[in-house]
Design a protein around this motif. Structure first.
Motif, PDB file in Angstrom:
ATOM      1  N   UNK A   7     -29.692   7.273   8.256  1.00  0.00           N
ATOM      2  CA  UNK A   7     -29.153   7.987   9.428  1.00  0.00           C
ATOM      3  C   UNK A   7     -28.888   9.440   9.092  1.00  0.00           C
ATOM      4  N   UNK A   8     -28.356   9.670   7.899  1.00  0.00           N
ATOM      5  CA  UNK A   8     -28.090  11.059   7.486  1.00  0.00           C
ATOM      6  C   UNK A   8     -29.373  11.868   7.416  1.00  0.00           C
ATOM      7  N   UNK A   9     -30.450  11.268   6.867  1.00  0.00           N
ATOM      8  CA  UNK A   9     -31.723  11.986   6.756  1.00  0.00           C
ATOM      9  C   UNK A   9     -32.294  12.300   8.139  1.00  0.00           C
ATOM     10  N   UNK A  10     -32.230  11.328   9.062  1.00  0.00           N
ATOM     11  CA  UNK A  10     -32.786  11.545  10.401  1.00  0.00           C
ATOM     12  C   UNK A  10     -32.027  12.656  11.122  1.00  0.00           C
ATOM     13  N   UNK A  11     -30.710  12.617  11.043  1.00  0.00           N
ATOM     14  CA  UNK A  11     -29.913  13.650  11.727  1.00  0.00           C
ATOM     15  C   UNK A  11     -30.173  15.020  11.119  1.00  0.00           C
ATOM     16  N   UNK A  12     -30.238  15.073   9.787  1.00  0.00           N
ATOM     17  CA  UNK A  12     -30.483  16.359   9.118  1.00  0.00           C
ATOM     18  C   UNK A  12     -31.879  16.890   9.450  1.00  0.00           C
ATOM     19  N   UNK A  13     -32.888  16.008   9.464  1.00  0.00           N
ATOM     20  CA  UNK A  13     -34.249  16.451   9.770  1.00  0.00           C
ATOM     21  C   UNK A  13     -34.372  16.915  11.203  1.00  0.00           C
ATOM     22  N   UNK A  14     -33.656  16.285  12.121  1.00  0.00           N
ATOM     23  CA  UNK A  14     -33.726  16.682  13.526  1.00  0.00           C
ATOM     24  C   UNK A  14     -33.140  18.071  13.747  1.00  0.00           C
ATOM     25  N   UNK A  15     -32.214  18.493  12.903  1.00  0.00           N
ATOM     26  CA  UNK A  15     -31.555  19.785  13.079  1.00  0.00           C
ATOM     27  C   UNK A  15     -32.128  20.877  12.177  1.00  0.00           C
ATOM     28  N   UNK A  16     -33.055  20.521  11.313  1.00  0.00           N
ATOM     29  CA  UNK A  16     -33.595  21.502  10.360  1.00  0.00           C
ATOM     30  C   UNK A  16     -34.795  22.207  10.977  1.00  0.00           C
ATOM     31  N   UNK A  17     -34.731  23.539  11.025  1.00  0.00           N
ATOM     32  CA  UNK A  17     -35.783  24.333  11.671  1.00  0.00           C
ATOM     33  C   UNK A  17     -37.088  24.333  10.880  1.00  0.00           C
ATOM     34  N   UNK A  18     -37.030  24.059   9.566  1.00  0.00           N
ATOM     35  CA  UNK A  18     -38.233  24.126   8.741  1.00  0.00           C
ATOM     36  C   UNK A  18     -39.276  23.098   9.173  1.00  0.00           C
ATOM     37  N   UNK A  19     -38.848  22.000   9.794  1.00  0.00           N
ATOM     38  CA  UNK A  19     -39.807  20.992  10.247  1.00  0.00           C
ATOM     39  C   UNK A  19     -40.584  21.456  11.478  1.00  0.00           C
ATOM     40  N   UNK A  20     -40.041  22.383  12.226  1.00  0.00           N
ATOM     41  CA  UNK A  20     -40.763  22.926  13.378  1.00  0.00           C
ATOM     42  C   UNK A  20     -41.135  21.872  14.415  1.00  0.00           C
ATOM     43  N   UNK A  21     -40.146  21.151  14.907  1.00  0.00           N
ATOM     44  CA  UNK A  21     -40.436  20.069  15.848  1.00  0.00           C
ATOM     45  C   UNK A  21     -41.060  20.562  17.144  1.00  0.00           C
ATOM     46  N   UNK A  22     -40.788  21.813  17.508  1.00  0.00           N
ATOM     47  CA  UNK A  22     -41.412  22.345  18.725  1.00  0.00           C
ATOM     48  C   UNK A  22     -42.924  22.464  18.559  1.00  0.00           C
TER      49      UNK A  22
END
Length: 287
Positions: A7-22
């Protein structure tokens, strides 16, 4: 603890800009990515079909009593299992430069037939040939193991019943061997799907990984495009895993069926009295 870490990894990845989800949402259904995914699927299917057929021939050659045929099959497996796939793809990419034409004829004469290998300059054809030849070496061992798993008495009994060799293989040996062949073959199909990313060695850049890499080089978004490619790979892998499950279930019918013990079998036929019912000795004693 594992769930909390997930859960911690998913929440952190969702908020991290480096992944560029857009950018992931922008390119996940891009026409170029979709077309490249289709090319990857075609490479997988064509390579596996050729690899399975050639692997079956090699397995039969390995089981042949002829020492020459058996040695040729062993040499093929030694070469293609002993060298990296990437090296083999590079070699096939340069094959047309080494052999632009092949001449088959009588030695020291001009009698013969010449074959132009210009088609080997097609990157897609080279990729299919290179992947299929490598896969055939592994499929040969899988098929050979499946055929050897069937007891020799099965073939002897079929021969005693008057079945030909072809009827014995189709009706007796192969159906039993499929139970052993299908699980590793399904793994090979999934592995082939991911191995297609190595066709850049030819070079072929129209596959899923190649197109994602080219787009990321222009947009400077390598991480989002890698996520896009991974999502497509996971989609195809999930579909293949479902198909593999149903195939294994189909060919494993009756193998793990529970057999009743002797007491249950006797009870079912009426040989033993049911639990709690008096037997003959009890009746005699009470009389």
């Amino acid at each position: 603890m594992l769930l909390l870490l997930l859960v911690w990894f998913v929440i952190d990845a969702a908020q991290r800009d480096a992944y560029g989800w857009q950018y992931v949402g922008k390119y996940i259904f891009d026409k170029r990515i979709s077309a490249a995914a289709l090319v990857t699927l075609q490479l997988t299917i064509y390579s596996m079909i050729i690899g399975v057929i050639l692997g079956l021939c090699l397995a039969v050659m390995r089981l042949s009593p002829n020492p020459v045929v058996k040695s040729i099959a062993w040499l093929y497996l030694w070469i293609f299992r002993g060298t990296p796939v990437y090296v083999q793809l590079v070699f096939w990419g340069l094959f047309s430069l080494i052999y632009p034409k092949i001449f088959l004829g009588v030695p020291w004469t001009d009698w013969g037939v010449s074959f132009d290998l210009g088609f080997m300059q097609n990157a897609f054809i080279i990729a299919v040939i290179g992947l299929a030849l490598n896969e055939a070496a592994y499929m040969a061992e899988i098929v050979r193991a499946g055929l050897l798993s069937v007891d020799a008495g099965q073939e002897e009994a079929a021969t005693a019943l008057g079945m030909s060799w072809g009827q014995t293989m189709v009706r007796i040996v192969i159906p039993q061997a499929m139970r052993v062949i299908i699980p590793p073959t399904g793994n090979e199909v999934i592995s082939m799907l991911k191995t297609t990313s190595l066709v850049a060695a030819i070079p072929l850049t129209t596959d899923l990984y190649g197109v994602a890499r080219d787009i990321s080089a222009v947009t400077f978004t390598p991480i989002p495009l890698l996520i896009v490619a991974s999502i497509w790979y996971l989609l195809f892998t999930s579909i293949l895993m479902v198909g593999q499950y149903f195939l294994e279930k189909r060919f494993s019918r009756g193998v793990n069926a529970r057999r009743p013990d002797r007491g249950e079998a006797a009870l079912a036929t009426g040989a033993l009295p049911a639990a709690g019912a008096p037997d003959g000795n009890d009746l005699g004693g009470k009389g």
